[in-house]
Write a protein that holds these residues in place. Structure first.
Motif, short mmCIF file in Angstrom:
data_model
loop_
_atom_site.label_atom_id
_atom_site.label_comp_id
_atom_site.label_asym_id
_atom_site.label_seq_id
_atom_site.Cartn_x
_atom_site.Cartn_y
_atom_site.Cartn_z
N GLY A 19 3.67 -12.51 -58.12
CA GLY A 19 3.55 -12.94 -56.86
C GLY A 19 4.15 -12.08 -55.79
O GLY A 19 4.63 -12.69 -54.64
N GLY A 22 3.66 -12.78 -51.79
CA GLY A 22 4.25 -14.31 -51.32
C GLY A 22 5.47 -14.25 -50.23
O GLY A 22 5.87 -13.09 -50.19
N LEU A 23 5.56 -15.10 -50.08
CA LEU A 23 7.03 -15.49 -48.99
C LEU A 23 8.03 -14.81 -49.60
O LEU A 23 8.78 -13.97 -48.98
N MET A 24 8.48 -15.34 -50.68
CA MET A 24 9.56 -14.62 -51.57
C MET A 24 9.35 -13.31 -52.40
O MET A 24 10.48 -12.43 -52.33
N LEU A 42 2.77 -7.35 -58.03
CA LEU A 42 1.63 -7.85 -58.69
C LEU A 42 1.14 -9.02 -58.01
O LEU A 42 2.05 -10.10 -57.77
N ASP A 43 -0.12 -9.20 -57.51
CA ASP A 43 -0.51 -10.66 -56.97
C ASP A 43 -1.90 -10.79 -57.26
O ASP A 43 -2.88 -9.57 -57.24
N ASP A 71 -4.22 -10.68 -61.92
CA ASP A 71 -4.11 -12.20 -62.28
C ASP A 71 -3.18 -12.26 -63.64
O ASP A 71 -3.67 -11.80 -64.55
N ILE A 72 -2.06 -12.70 -63.55
CA ILE A 72 -1.09 -12.56 -64.35
C ILE A 72 -1.42 -13.37 -65.52
O ILE A 72 -0.82 -13.57 -66.79
N THR A 73 -2.23 -14.39 -65.45
CA THR A 73 -2.87 -15.12 -66.61
C THR A 73 -3.82 -14.50 -67.44
O THR A 73 -4.03 -14.96 -68.44
N ALA A 99 5.66 -15.60 -59.55
CA ALA A 99 4.53 -16.02 -59.25
C ALA A 99 4.05 -17.74 -59.51
O ALA A 99 4.93 -18.02 -60.57
N ALA A 100 3.53 -18.36 -58.44
CA ALA A 100 3.57 -19.77 -58.83
C ALA A 100 2.20 -20.19 -57.87
O ALA A 100 2.10 -19.71 -57.10
N ALA A 158 13.10 -20.01 -60.88
CA ALA A 158 12.84 -21.37 -61.04
C ALA A 158 13.05 -22.16 -59.66
O ALA A 158 12.25 -21.97 -58.56
N1 LIG Z 1 9.48 -21.20 -51.02
C1 LIG Z 1 10.34 -21.82 -51.23
O1 LIG Z 1 10.95 -22.95 -50.77
C2 LIG Z 1 10.84 -22.03 -52.85
C3 LIG Z 1 11.79 -22.90 -53.38
C4 LIG Z 1 12.10 -22.64 -54.63
C5 LIG Z 1 11.33 -22.04 -55.59
N2 LIG Z 1 10.47 -21.20 -55.14
C6 LIG Z 1 9.71 -20.51 -55.92
O2 LIG Z 1 9.78 -18.99 -55.66
C7 LIG Z 1 8.52 -18.42 -55.91
C8 LIG Z 1 7.68 -17.77 -54.69
O3 LIG Z 1 7.58 -18.76 -53.83
P1 LIG Z 1 6.63 -18.34 -52.44
O4 LIG Z 1 7.45 -19.60 -51.63
O5 LIG Z 1 6.99 -17.27 -52.18
O6 LIG Z 1 5.36 -18.78 -52.96
P2 LIG Z 1 4.03 -18.17 -52.15
O7 LIG Z 1 3.04 -19.22 -52.62
O8 LIG Z 1 4.22 -17.55 -50.96
O9 LIG Z 1 3.81 -16.88 -53.25
C9 LIG Z 1 3.35 -17.12 -54.70
C10 LIG Z 1 2.30 -15.80 -54.68
O10 LIG Z 1 1.95 -15.98 -56.06
C11 LIG Z 1 0.57 -15.47 -56.00
N3 LIG Z 1 -0.10 -15.82 -57.26
C12 LIG Z 1 -0.58 -17.17 -57.68
N4 LIG Z 1 -1.32 -17.24 -58.92
C13 LIG Z 1 -1.10 -15.77 -59.16
C14 LIG Z 1 -1.72 -15.52 -60.40
N5 LIG Z 1 -2.31 -15.77 -61.24
N6 LIG Z 1 -1.45 -13.64 -60.84
C15 LIG Z 1 -0.68 -13.26 -59.56
N7 LIG Z 1 -0.18 -13.82 -58.48
C16 LIG Z 1 -0.54 -15.08 -58.21
C17 LIG Z 1 0.18 -15.76 -54.89
O11 LIG Z 1 -1.21 -15.19 -54.53
C18 LIG Z 1 1.20 -15.67 -54.10
O12 LIG Z 1 0.96 -14.58 -53.26
C19 LIG Z 1 7.63 -19.65 -56.78
O13 LIG Z 1 7.80 -19.47 -58.26
C20 LIG Z 1 8.28 -20.90 -56.39
O14 LIG Z 1 7.97 -21.91 -56.97
C21 LIG Z 1 9.92 -21.48 -53.60
#
Ligand SMILES: NC(=O)c1ccc[n+]([C@@H]2O[C@H](COP(=O)([O-])OP(=O)(O)OC[C@H]3O[C@@H](n4cnc5c(N)ncnc54)[C@H](O)[C@@H]3O)[C@@H](O)[C@H]2O)c1
Length: 277
Positions: A19, A22-24, A42-43, A71-73, A99-100, A158
């Motif tokens: 992931g 993504g943001l984190m 990886l994304d 795709d990590i699945t 990733a989520a 988590a």
């Molecule tokens: N943002 C928050 O406030 C927050 C708070 C607590 C926990 N989290 C956790 O932190 C993690 C990151 O959150 P985020 O806010 O950056 O989310 P995000 O949606 O910005 O990033 C998630 C990334 O995962 C990628 N992804 C989805 N399916 C995928 C797959 N099959 N294979 C590879 N990549 C895949 C998406 O394309 C996306 O870029 C997550 O696990 C989330 O649950 C986030």
């Protein structure tokens, strides 16, 4: 023993971040770079990866930053990446299972589809596939690579919702009957709690391979959410605010470096105090 700041250094170590677009994911990559490591992002979204790579290269001009659409699945894709990274960089020291599918409450397919009785099984399955099955696939494939070079570290991302139930009142919309109110989907709580189980399982399973595994338990990050939602959520947080995106970097550096060398199977809670209230 004097405490040297070198215990926070991961100079030359290779860190796979799922992931990563993504943001984190971007912030985890910055943390890895700050500590001297090499991020491998990886994304499933090539566009997201491209955007993050551009931002990272602006700040870390000379750094090695690697990204793969993956795709990590899909076990075969993840395995192919393990082989490529081992051939190019010769090691994988760190895995951040990040990733989520982050369900946006407002676009969950019509408000009441987020509710337990209506939650589509296809969505449940898709979420579990990414959040849990993907983490399992990455854990076993990258742990195999870590074993080849003498060990490593896994961090599962988590959520505070692994520890507590979502307070569904904060997601309420005005003018909707109770049975139509949107909620945080059940898949999120189950996946995040499941990741804590995977953390403890992996910690003990790989302990003789010198692979540590811990979970980071973050609270919500402020990213321009609706004002009413933010007010209701921050009322539940002793520190009175959501996290800034950069506020998990210190915890990530601690968890992936030798600073946490005696820590495995644990949860590091960084949530402004939400889960203690
Ligand atoms: N943002 C928050 O406030 C927050 C708070 C607590 C926990 N989290 C956790 O932190 C993690 C990151 O959150 P985020 O806010 O950056 O989310 P995000 O949606 O910005 O990033 C998630 C990334 O995962 C990628 N992804 C989805 N399916 C995928 C797959 N099959 N294979 C590879 N990549 C895949 C998406 O394309 C996306 O870029 C997550 O696990 C989330 O649950 C986030």
């Amino acid at each position: 023993m004097a405490i040297s700041k070198d215990i926070f250094s991961i100079q030359g170590r290779v860190a796979v971040i799922t992931g990563g677009g993504g943001l984190m994911g971007r912030r985890h990559a910055e943390a890895v770079l700050e500590a001297g490591g090499i991020p491998v992002l990886l994304d499933v979204s090539s566009e997201a990866l491209r955007d993050v790579a551009v931002v990272l290269h602006e700040t870390y001009k000379e750094a090695t930053i690697v990204s793969y659409r993956c795709d990590i699945t899909d076990q075969a894709q993840v395995d192919a990446i393990r082989k490529e990274v081992m051939s190019d960089l010769r090691r994988i020291d760190i895995l951040i299972n990040n990733a989520a599918n982050n369900p946006k409450i407002e676009i969950a397919g019509g408000l009441d589809f987020s509710r337990l009785e209506n939650f589509p099984l296809e969505t449940w399955q898709r979420d579990i596939n990414v959040g849990l099955t993907g983490a399992l696939i990455c854990t076993r494939i990258f742990a195999d690579a870590m074993k080849e070079t003498g060990g490593g570290v896994i961090v599962n991302i988590a959520s505070d919702l692994a520890m507590i139930a979502p307070d569904q009142r904060i997601y309420r919309r005005e003018g909707l009957a109770d049975e139509r109110q949107p909620v945080k989907p059940v898949s999120y709580s189950v996946i995040k709690a499941g990741l804590i189980g995977l953390t403890r399982y992996s910690a003990t399973y790989y302990v003789n391979d010198n692979i540590r595994c811990n979970a980071l338990v973050p609270g919500g990050i402020y990213a321009g959410q609706d004002e009413g939602f933010v007010r209701r959520l921050t009322n539940l947080i002793p520190m009175g605010r959501m996290a800034c995106p950069d506020e998990y970097k210190g915890a990530i550096i601690f968890l992936v470096s030798d600073a946490s060398s005696y820590m495995t199977g644990s949860c590091l809670v960084v949530d402004g105090g939400r889960t203690c209230w």
